[in-house]
Design an enzyme around this catalytic site. Structure first.
Site, PDB file in Angstrom:
ATOM      1  N   GLU A  38       0.856  -1.197   0.000  1.00  0.00           N
ATOM      2  CA  GLU A  38       0.000   0.000   0.000  1.00  0.00           C
ATOM      3  C   GLU A  38       0.899   1.257   0.000  1.00  0.00           C
ATOM      4  O   GLU A  38       1.970   1.263   0.627  1.00  0.00           O
ATOM      5  CB  GLU A  38      -0.841  -0.056   1.291  1.00  0.00           C
ATOM      6  CG  GLU A  38      -1.784   1.084   1.530  1.00  0.00           C
ATOM      7  CD  GLU A  38      -2.523   0.923   2.880  1.00  0.00           C
ATOM      8  OE1 GLU A  38      -2.145   0.055   3.699  1.00  0.00           O
ATOM      9  OE2 GLU A  38      -3.486   1.675   3.100  1.00  0.00           O
ATOM     10  N   LYS A 105      -9.684   2.367  -1.719  1.00  0.00           N
ATOM     11  CA  LYS A 105      -9.839   1.683  -0.425  1.00  0.00           C
ATOM     12  C   LYS A 105     -11.152   2.065   0.253  1.00  0.00           C
ATOM     13  O   LYS A 105     -11.458   3.249   0.421  1.00  0.00           O
ATOM     14  CB  LYS A 105      -8.657   2.028   0.483  1.00  0.00           C
ATOM     15  CG  LYS A 105      -8.597   1.224   1.775  1.00  0.00           C
ATOM     16  CD  LYS A 105      -7.330   1.556   2.561  1.00  0.00           C
ATOM     17  CE  LYS A 105      -7.157   0.694   3.794  1.00  0.00           C
ATOM     18  NZ  LYS A 105      -5.914   1.021   4.525  1.00  0.00           N
ATOM     19  N   CYS A 138      -5.043  -3.571   2.472  1.00  0.00           N
ATOM     20  CA  CYS A 138      -4.745  -3.646   3.894  1.00  0.00           C
ATOM     21  C   CYS A 138      -5.948  -3.911   4.789  1.00  0.00           C
ATOM     22  O   CYS A 138      -6.482  -5.008   4.808  1.00  0.00           O
ATOM     23  CB  CYS A 138      -3.979  -2.388   4.312  1.00  0.00           C
ATOM     24  SG  CYS A 138      -2.986  -2.684   5.795  1.00  0.00           S
ATOM     25  N   VAL A 165      -0.054  -3.040  10.559  1.00  0.00           N
ATOM     26  CA  VAL A 165       0.570  -2.748  11.846  1.00  0.00           C
ATOM     27  C   VAL A 165       0.017  -3.638  12.969  1.00  0.00           C
ATOM     28  O   VAL A 165       0.687  -3.842  13.975  1.00  0.00           O
ATOM     29  CB  VAL A 165       0.431  -1.257  12.241  1.00  0.00           C
ATOM     30  CG1 VAL A 165       1.242  -0.384  11.301  1.00  0.00           C
ATOM     31  CG2 VAL A 165      -1.012  -0.801  12.255  1.00  0.00           C
TER      32      VAL A 165
HETATM   33  C1  ACM Z   1      -3.893  -0.292   7.126  1.00  0.00           C
HETATM   34  O1  ACM Z   1      -4.999  -0.397   6.613  1.00  0.00           O
HETATM   35  N1  ACM Z   1      -2.919   0.360   6.517  1.00  0.00           N
HETATM   36  C2  ACM Z   1      -3.603  -0.898   8.425  1.00  0.00           C
END
Ligand code: ACM
Length: 264
Positions: A38, A105, A138, A165
């Site tokens: 990402e 996203k 992510c 993370v």
């Molecule tokens: C994330 O969505 N970058 C944890």
């Protein structure tokens, strides 16, 4: 098909250094489909919209044009910061000579909520070499609906650029692969930026929940050979077809849900 990922630590706000590093991998790696993390070009830990805005690009734009010119017949999937009509979107792009497929996203994480506009594209698939590819980014991992939507649209491979993370995703994706019988390539990043420490452990999982490869927390390129056609076998036993046996009429019976959980 030769599929893989490049796990690295993008340099924060140093687009040129990140592009050079990616170009080196494109020059020296044999693959058909490669997934990068990402926000691979800009880094992740921007504190505000104003801080990110000078680094975001329209798509197509200089970054996508430059990378496409190095691809030949291959496909590269990576995360970028896209600007459009004064809005910022956290996107995954699939770059080929013929076309750019964009996914914006949907499920934004922490400060991303202050920086990005939530995506409008939803979860759709596109064709590459006779197979269907889907994109998610992510934190979409924690919503099983994301991978499920892509699988119901026919995805054989889900590409999943990430900047993880929290410690849960890699194991969760084993289940996402198994419950949808698809390949998933999670390309995570490493390193530390401001308050975030990224977890690495990029991986490729298979339709039976196999971890085909999982790396550590080092910078690494990995490519493996898969048969994406295996994702088309949705029978779990001779009597159990994963998708034909679904009972969606019983899953989202809106009126039976508490009011604050109803579909809007
Ligand atoms: C994330 O969505 N970058 C944890």
């Amino acid at each position: 098909m030769k599929v893989g990922f490049f796990q690295f630590a993008p340099r924060f706000k140093d687009k040129e250094a990140n592009l050079i590093q990616i170009e080196r991998v494109l020059e020296t790696t044999e693959f058909d489909l490669l997934v990068l993390p990402e926000l691979s070009i800009t880094g992740y830990a921007f504190g505000s919209r104003d801080e990110l805005l000078p680094f975001a690009e329209s798509i197509p734009g200089p970054t996508t044009e430059r990378l496409i010119s190095r691809l030949g017949e291959r496909i590269l999937i990576l995360g970028l910061a896209m600007v459009e009509d004064d809005n910022l979107y956290n996107v995954a792009v699939a770059l080929t000579q013929q076309k750019i497929h964009i996914y914006e996203k949907v499920h934004l994480f922490r400060k991303e909520k202050e920086i990005f506009t939530p995506g409008r594209t939803g979860f759709s698939v596109f064709d590459y070499c006779g197979f269907k590819i889907g994109l998610m980014i992510c934190f979409d991992w924690i919503y099983p609906e994301a991978a499920r939507s892509l699988a119901l649209h026919g995805a054989d491979i889900i590409a999943h650029p990430s900047n993880l993370v929290l410690p849960y995703c890699q194991d969760a994706m084993v289940t996402r692969s198994l419950e949808n019988r698809v390949f998933i390539i999670t390309a995570n990043r490493i390193g530390v930026e401001r308050e975030y420490r990224f977890t690495g452990k990029s991986q490729i999982t298979g339709p039976e929940g196999e971890v085909l490869i999982r790396v550590g927390e080092e910078e690494v390129v990995k490519v493996i050979e898969i048969d994406p056609g295996r994702s088309r076998e949705k029978r779990i036993t001779p009597e159990n077809d994963l998708f034909q046996d679904r009972r969606p009429e019983l899953y989202f019976s809106d009126l039976q849900l508490p009011e604050n959980r109803r579909l809007r």
